[in-house]
Design a protein around this motif. Sequence first.
Motif, PDB file in Angstrom:
ATOM      1  N   GLN A 131       0.949  -1.255   0.037  1.00  0.00           N
ATOM      2  CA  GLN A 131      -0.022  -0.077  -0.161  1.00  0.00           C
ATOM      3  C   GLN A 131       0.795   1.270  -0.071  1.00  0.00           C
ATOM      4  O   GLN A 131       1.895   1.233   0.784  1.00  0.00           O
ATOM      5  CB  GLN A 131      -0.760   0.115   1.201  1.00  0.00           C
ATOM      6  CG  GLN A 131      -1.826   1.282   1.295  1.00  0.00           C
ATOM      7  CD  GLN A 131      -2.748   1.118   2.589  1.00  0.00           C
ATOM      8  OE1 GLN A 131      -2.795   0.391   3.212  1.00  0.00           O
ATOM      9  NE2 GLN A 131      -3.731   2.159   2.526  1.00  0.00           N
ATOM     10  N   VAL A 132       0.494   2.102  -0.868  1.00  0.00           N
ATOM     11  CA  VAL A 132       1.259   3.582  -1.099  1.00  0.00           C
ATOM     12  C   VAL A 132       0.513   4.798   0.055  1.00  0.00           C
ATOM     13  O   VAL A 132      -0.452   4.801  -0.265  1.00  0.00           O
ATOM     14  CB  VAL A 132       1.233   3.960  -2.417  1.00  0.00           C
ATOM     15  CG1 VAL A 132       2.034   5.111  -2.520  1.00  0.00           C
ATOM     16  CG2 VAL A 132       1.865   3.080  -3.295  1.00  0.00           C
ATOM     17  N   GLN A 133       1.443   4.571   1.126  1.00  0.00           N
ATOM     18  CA  GLN A 133       0.929   5.682   2.167  1.00  0.00           C
ATOM     19  C   GLN A 133       2.106   6.207   2.865  1.00  0.00           C
ATOM     20  O   GLN A 133       2.947   5.435   3.594  1.00  0.00           O
ATOM     21  CB  GLN A 133      -0.014   5.474   3.129  1.00  0.00           C
ATOM     22  CG  GLN A 133      -0.990   6.446   3.837  1.00  0.00           C
ATOM     23  CD  GLN A 133      -1.978   5.839   4.611  1.00  0.00           C
ATOM     24  OE1 GLN A 133      -1.904   4.613   5.151  1.00  0.00           O
ATOM     25  NE2 GLN A 133      -2.883   6.377   4.565  1.00  0.00           N
ATOM     26  N   PRO A 134       2.466   7.480   2.804  1.00  0.00           N
ATOM     27  CA  PRO A 134       3.528   8.041   3.653  1.00  0.00           C
ATOM     28  C   PRO A 134       2.871   7.995   4.907  1.00  0.00           C
ATOM     29  O   PRO A 134       1.812   7.694   5.505  1.00  0.00           O
ATOM     30  CB  PRO A 134       3.054   9.449   3.370  1.00  0.00           C
ATOM     31  CG  PRO A 134       2.680   9.617   2.031  1.00  0.00           C
ATOM     32  CD  PRO A 134       1.826   8.617   1.903  1.00  0.00           C
ATOM     33  N   VAL A 135       4.031   7.620   6.195  1.00  0.00           N
ATOM     34  CA  VAL A 135       3.953   7.354   7.534  1.00  0.00           C
ATOM     35  C   VAL A 135       4.362   8.414   8.308  1.00  0.00           C
ATOM     36  O   VAL A 135       5.455   8.536   8.206  1.00  0.00           O
ATOM     37  CB  VAL A 135       4.154   5.949   7.848  1.00  0.00           C
ATOM     38  CG1 VAL A 135       3.813   5.814   9.359  1.00  0.00           C
ATOM     39  CG2 VAL A 135       3.509   5.028   7.142  1.00  0.00           C
ATOM     40  N   GLU A 136       3.739   9.193   8.899  1.00  0.00           N
ATOM     41  CA  GLU A 136       4.093  10.284   9.810  1.00  0.00           C
ATOM     42  C   GLU A 136       4.350   9.785  11.231  1.00  0.00           C
ATOM     43  O   GLU A 136       3.824   8.861  11.725  1.00  0.00           O
ATOM     44  CB  GLU A 136       3.030  11.351   9.900  1.00  0.00           C
ATOM     45  CG  GLU A 136       2.563  12.144   8.740  1.00  0.00           C
ATOM     46  CD  GLU A 136       1.421  11.581   8.276  1.00  0.00           C
ATOM     47  OE1 GLU A 136       0.689  12.420   7.497  1.00  0.00           O
ATOM     48  OE2 GLU A 136       0.902  10.481   8.495  1.00  0.00           O
ATOM     49  N   SER A 137       5.417  10.305  11.985  1.00  0.00           N
ATOM     50  CA  SER A 137       5.955   9.952  13.177  1.00  0.00           C
ATOM     51  C   SER A 137       6.377  11.467  13.867  1.00  0.00           C
ATOM     52  O   SER A 137       6.773  12.338  13.221  1.00  0.00           O
ATOM     53  CB  SER A 137       6.849   8.990  13.432  1.00  0.00           C
ATOM     54  OG  SER A 137       7.760   9.146  12.538  1.00  0.00           O
ATOM     55  N   GLY A 138       6.426  11.239  15.189  1.00  0.00           N
ATOM     56  CA  GLY A 138       7.263  12.230  15.987  1.00  0.00           C
ATOM     57  C   GLY A 138       6.211  13.451  16.715  1.00  0.00           C
ATOM     58  O   GLY A 138       6.827  14.178  17.337  1.00  0.00           O
ATOM     59  N   GLY A 139       5.067  13.351  16.475  1.00  0.00           N
ATOM     60  CA  GLY A 139       4.108  14.220  17.007  1.00  0.00           C
ATOM     61  C   GLY A 139       4.122  13.766  18.771  1.00  0.00           C
ATOM     62  O   GLY A 139       4.353  12.738  19.238  1.00  0.00           O
ATOM     63  N   GLY A 140       3.269  14.859  19.383  1.00  0.00           N
ATOM     64  CA  GLY A 140       3.194  14.508  20.599  1.00  0.00           C
ATOM     65  C   GLY A 140       2.808  15.982  21.423  1.00  0.00           C
ATOM     66  O   GLY A 140       2.300  16.665  20.857  1.00  0.00           O
ATOM     67  N   LEU A 141       3.069  15.852  22.822  1.00  0.00           N
ATOM     68  CA  LEU A 141       2.683  16.963  23.534  1.00  0.00           C
ATOM     69  C   LEU A 141       3.878  17.717  23.955  1.00  0.00           C
ATOM     70  O   LEU A 141       4.700  17.108  24.454  1.00  0.00           O
ATOM     71  CB  LEU A 141       1.765  16.511  24.858  1.00  0.00           C
ATOM     72  CG  LEU A 141       1.480  17.496  26.092  1.00  0.00           C
ATOM     73  CD1 LEU A 141       0.541  18.658  25.569  1.00  0.00           C
ATOM     74  CD2 LEU A 141       1.039  16.930  27.158  1.00  0.00           C
ATOM     75  N   VAL A 142       3.668  19.099  23.815  1.00  0.00           N
ATOM     76  CA  VAL A 142       5.232  19.715  24.133  1.00  0.00           C
ATOM     77  C   VAL A 142       4.471  21.116  24.889  1.00  0.00           C
ATOM     78  O   VAL A 142       3.695  21.556  24.535  1.00  0.00           O
ATOM     79  CB  VAL A 142       5.815  20.067  22.837  1.00  0.00           C
ATOM     80  CG1 VAL A 142       5.049  20.947  21.738  1.00  0.00           C
ATOM     81  CG2 VAL A 142       7.346  20.944  23.057  1.00  0.00           C
ATOM     82  N   GLN A 143       5.326  21.725  25.518  1.00  0.00           N
ATOM     83  CA  GLN A 143       5.124  22.862  26.080  1.00  0.00           C
ATOM     84  C   GLN A 143       5.484  24.137  25.208  1.00  0.00           C
ATOM     85  O   GLN A 143       6.128  24.056  24.347  1.00  0.00           O
ATOM     86  CB  GLN A 143       5.873  23.378  27.514  1.00  0.00           C
ATOM     87  CG  GLN A 143       5.597  22.407  28.578  1.00  0.00           C
ATOM     88  CD  GLN A 143       6.168  22.406  29.976  1.00  0.00           C
ATOM     89  OE1 GLN A 143       6.946  23.389  29.756  1.00  0.00           O
ATOM     90  NE2 GLN A 143       5.763  22.197  30.811  1.00  0.00           N
ATOM     91  N   PRO A 144       4.573  25.252  25.171  1.00  0.00           N
ATOM     92  CA  PRO A 144       4.932  26.314  24.273  1.00  0.00           C
ATOM     93  C   PRO A 144       6.215  26.794  24.501  1.00  0.00           C
ATOM     94  O   PRO A 144       7.141  26.650  25.699  1.00  0.00           O
ATOM     95  CB  PRO A 144       4.018  27.387  25.184  1.00  0.00           C
ATOM     96  CG  PRO A 144       2.977  26.736  25.732  1.00  0.00           C
ATOM     97  CD  PRO A 144       3.511  25.543  26.340  1.00  0.00           C
ATOM     98  N   GLY A 145       7.003  27.142  23.540  1.00  0.00           N
ATOM     99  CA  GLY A 145       8.250  27.343  23.237  1.00  0.00           C
ATOM    100  C   GLY A 145       9.337  26.038  23.128  1.00  0.00           C
ATOM    101  O   GLY A 145      10.252  26.360  22.936  1.00  0.00           O
ATOM    102  N   GLY A 146       8.567  25.069  23.012  1.00  0.00           N
ATOM    103  CA  GLY A 146       9.284  23.848  22.683  1.00  0.00           C
ATOM    104  C   GLY A 146       9.526  23.302  21.239  1.00  0.00           C
ATOM    105  O   GLY A 146       9.290  24.225  20.754  1.00  0.00           O
ATOM    106  N   SER A 147      10.175  22.482  21.246  1.00  0.00           N
ATOM    107  CA  SER A 147      10.466  21.728  19.696  1.00  0.00           C
ATOM    108  C   SER A 147      10.043  20.455  19.622  1.00  0.00           C
ATOM    109  O   SER A 147      10.080  19.567  20.566  1.00  0.00           O
ATOM    110  CB  SER A 147      12.038  21.964  19.511  1.00  0.00           C
ATOM    111  OG  SER A 147      12.425  23.150  19.629  1.00  0.00           O
ATOM    112  N   LEU A 148       9.812  20.201  18.470  1.00  0.00           N
ATOM    113  CA  LEU A 148       9.576  18.688  18.095  1.00  0.00           C
ATOM    114  C   LEU A 148      10.098  18.583  16.722  1.00  0.00           C
ATOM    115  O   LEU A 148       9.981  19.539  15.809  1.00  0.00           O
ATOM    116  CB  LEU A 148       8.009  18.544  18.008  1.00  0.00           C
ATOM    117  CG  LEU A 148       7.407  18.107  19.275  1.00  0.00           C
ATOM    118  CD1 LEU A 148       5.783  18.046  18.962  1.00  0.00           C
ATOM    119  CD2 LEU A 148       7.674  16.876  19.824  1.00  0.00           C
TER     120      LEU A 148
END
Length: 115
Positions: A1-18
């Motif tokens: 199946q052709v589908q990109p797969v995202e990862s790396g999301g989550g909960l972060v405080q303001p000013g933070g990075s992901l």
Amino acid sequence: QVQPVESGGGLVQPGGSLRLSCSASGFTFSSYVMSWYRQAPGKERELVAAITTTGYITNYVDSVKGRFTISRDNAKNTVYLQMSSLKPEDTAVYYCRALRYVEFWGQGTQVTVSS
């Protein structure tokens, strides 16, 4: 199946990075323009950033300029979105899109910016 797969999301405080990643298979990744979109609750999906096949040209929505960076590694069939100085208004589901003559969308990854 052709589908990109995202990862790396989550909960972060303001000013933070992901850093979000989008891994692709089943198509010639290096031939596709890659982009990140996001959709917040009750809002339309919007383009956040895009990158050309070689990675030489990038484009950003005004609200993320100077804070987000899109990049790609064609050897790894992966596109990234480095997000810094995150704000609560960046909270959304982030989607990866591959476009050439056809388009492929990932299922999305949730990013929540909250204290």
